[in-house]
Design a protein around this motif. Structure first.
Motif, mmCIF file in Angstrom:
data_model
loop_
_atom_site.group_PDB
_atom_site.id
_atom_site.type_symbol
_atom_site.label_atom_id
_atom_site.label_comp_id
_atom_site.label_asym_id
_atom_site.label_seq_id
_atom_site.Cartn_x
_atom_site.Cartn_y
_atom_site.Cartn_z
ATOM 1 N N ALA A 8 0.784 -1.127 -0.274
ATOM 2 C CA ALA A 8 0.162 -0.158 0.026
ATOM 3 C C ALA A 8 0.856 1.058 -0.242
ATOM 4 N N ALA A 9 1.861 1.168 0.678
ATOM 5 C CA ALA A 9 2.849 2.302 0.639
ATOM 6 C C ALA A 9 3.452 2.670 -0.596
ATOM 7 N N THR A 10 4.033 1.539 -1.033
ATOM 8 C CA THR A 10 4.606 1.618 -2.488
ATOM 9 C C THR A 10 3.371 2.202 -3.563
ATOM 10 N N TYR A 11 2.314 1.790 -3.510
ATOM 11 C CA TYR A 11 1.105 2.114 -4.564
ATOM 12 C C TYR A 11 0.954 3.754 -4.104
ATOM 13 N N ALA A 12 0.946 4.110 -2.943
ATOM 14 C CA ALA A 12 0.665 5.436 -2.480
ATOM 15 C C ALA A 12 1.693 6.445 -3.117
ATOM 16 N N ALA A 13 3.044 5.808 -3.001
ATOM 17 C CA ALA A 13 4.161 6.905 -3.444
ATOM 18 C C ALA A 13 4.003 6.795 -4.897
ATOM 19 N N VAL A 14 3.650 5.670 -5.431
ATOM 20 C CA VAL A 14 3.577 5.940 -6.883
ATOM 21 C C VAL A 14 2.497 6.927 -7.382
ATOM 22 N N LEU A 15 1.333 6.516 -6.861
ATOM 23 C CA LEU A 15 0.319 7.552 -7.130
ATOM 24 C C LEU A 15 0.443 8.942 -6.717
ATOM 25 N N LEU A 16 0.949 9.323 -5.556
ATOM 26 C CA LEU A 16 1.203 10.762 -5.179
ATOM 27 C C LEU A 16 2.255 11.363 -5.923
#
Length: 163
Positions: free
Chosen positions: A19-27
């Protein structure tokens, strides 16, 4: 701490990593250089934790399945890692492994098909020690007869009264 509790904790931690990785990519709108490696570790760990959750029995853990599970975990990490490290092959004359480009072959055969053969063998070799013993079956039957089990339901969860 039981094996099941530990596996749930590892599963939650790996899911939070994803989830943190997805968030970093999306943000950020870009893929950080660490993101593919984070996905690699997160996905492999989620797979491992779910295997452990499925095989854990009581306080006994996974028993003799620990070594095959670790080998599968290492295989998945190595396979995804190799696919990340190998250079992209876009030329028409790229070498093929069993009909696929190298990176696709590693993922499909090494991560998809090889564990498909290894895990059933591991379960077959440990079947006697990991399945219910005669004492376990007697305890289950006694619990059902004393009202501790799911009374009133037959096969497939259908009420015996309705049949």
């Amino acid at each position: 701490m039981t094996t099941r509790t530990l596996a749930v904790g590892v599963l939650v931690a790996a899911t939070l990593l994803l989830a943190a990785t997805y968030a970093a990519v999306l943000l950020t709108g870009a893929t950080p250089s660490w993101a593919p490696w984070s996905y690699l570790v997160g996905v492999a760990t989620v797979m491992m934790a779910t295997m452990v959750l499925g095989a854990a029995r009581g306080r006994g853990g996974v028993g003799r399945l620990a070594l095959p599970f670790l080998l599968i975990y290492a295989l998945v990490l190595a396979g995804f890692g190799a696919a990340l490290v190998l250079p992209a092959e876009t030329a028409a004359d790229t070498p093929l492994w069993l009909g696929l480009p190298r990176r696709a072959a590693i993922v499909l055969y090494g991560i998809g098909i090889l564990p498909l053969f290894l895990l059933p063998l591991a379960y077959a070799f440990t079947f006697e020690s990991m399945t219910l013993s005669d004492e376990d079956l007697a305890r289950v039957r006694a619990a059902r007869e004393s009202g501790g089990g799911a009374r009133g339901t037959g096969r497939h969860g259908v009420s015996e009264d309705a049949a």
